[in-house]
Design an enzyme around this catalytic site. Sequence first.
Site, PDB file in Angstrom:
ATOM      1  N   THR A 166       0.854  -1.185   0.000  1.00  0.00           N
ATOM      2  CA  THR A 166       0.000   0.000   0.000  1.00  0.00           C
ATOM      3  C   THR A 166       0.891   1.237   0.000  1.00  0.00           C
ATOM      4  OG1 THR A 166      -1.894  -1.006   1.105  1.00  0.00           O
ATOM      5  CG2 THR A 166      -1.571   1.348   1.472  1.00  0.00           C
ATOM      6  N   GLY A 184      -5.241  -4.808   6.682  1.00  0.00           N
ATOM      7  CA  GLY A 184      -6.282  -3.813   6.867  1.00  0.00           C
ATOM      8  C   GLY A 184      -7.291  -4.099   7.948  1.00  0.00           C
ATOM      9  N   GLY A 197     -10.566  -2.382   2.503  1.00  0.00           N
ATOM     10  CA  GLY A 197      -9.597  -2.370   3.590  1.00  0.00           C
ATOM     11  C   GLY A 197      -9.580  -1.047   4.329  1.00  0.00           C
ATOM     12  N   ASP A 198      -8.506  -0.829   5.062  1.00  0.00           N
ATOM     13  CA  ASP A 198      -8.403   0.369   5.893  1.00  0.00           C
ATOM     14  C   ASP A 198      -8.009   1.615   5.128  1.00  0.00           C
ATOM     15  OD1 ASP A 198      -5.122   0.904   6.658  1.00  0.00           O
ATOM     16  OD2 ASP A 198      -5.683  -0.991   5.728  1.00  0.00           O
ATOM     17  N   ARG A 252     -14.413  -6.407  -1.193  1.00  0.00           N
ATOM     18  CA  ARG A 252     -13.779  -6.213   0.115  1.00  0.00           C
ATOM     19  C   ARG A 252     -13.109  -4.852   0.165  1.00  0.00           C
ATOM     20  NH1 ARG A 252      -8.166  -5.124   1.734  1.00  0.00           N
ATOM     21  NH2 ARG A 252      -7.929  -5.851   3.890  1.00  0.00           N
TER      22      ARG A 252
END
Length: 295
Positions: A161, A215, A191-192, A189
């Site tokens: 990331t 995440g 993630g963070d 999905r």
Amino acid sequence: MPDDMVDAHIHGVNNALAAGWRVLSGDRAGPGGCTALDAVEEAVVIMEDDETFDAGRGSFLNRDGKVQLDALIMDGATLRAGGVGCVERLRNPVRAARKILSESPHVYFVAEGAERFAAEHGIALCKNEELVIPREVERLRVYQAEDSQHGNDLFATSHDTVGAVALDRDGNIAAATSTGGTLNKAPGRLGDSSLIGCGCYASNESAAVSTTGWGEPIMKLVLAKWTADRIQAGNLPEWAAQEAMNYLMQRLNGHGGIIVLNRQGEIGIAHNTPRMAWAYKTMKREEAGVERSGL
């Protein structure tokens, strides 16, 4: 991060650093001038365009063999933010996130709605196939062939990331984070990375923060905001970054990394993984590396 990819990672973060610094220096200002917001956007675009990272073209593929991207950008001066999630036809999702921040009363768009907003605001769409590269097709094939051996070990597929934090001459800070998520993730999905306070946060009253890693644990801890709150309480970014990684591991056995910056220009870099590519530059100092647990 494999040994043979270390140089590519350092090269990539240095290129991003140079792009952001040009904005802050006034050599290449974005639409708002030489601002921290422009700087983090430009830095992240460079990494989205670099196939080394899990962002933009070259990202991990989901279970269906597609690239799905998430990004967030946040302005510490105003708390304005723009985010996109699960987009499949944007080369630079951080560009769309910036358009949302600047031109929409909303904060967050996902999937087809995000792509429609981007197109309506002058951002060209691409085919998903243009974001897929052979390396990742093979990586997914191997992973799925060995699926029974992986179980629920998402950490093994969570890396690269990208994120950036910046402080400009007016004393404003900003942060941006962009990702392709985890390898073989379920379609849809999230993630963070694109969630305010989880993988990205910026407030002039505390800090600019960007995270990377697994995440799900990061989301559960709202880790970026957790870190910023400790800085607002008087802790140095260096300490808060390391404490965030300790908290992530101790509370949820989570793995990741974090970059932090306050309005005084003090920075924190920490990770509880073997390696994390990072680079920073101030008026007095510049440094980059992959193996450093603190600053």
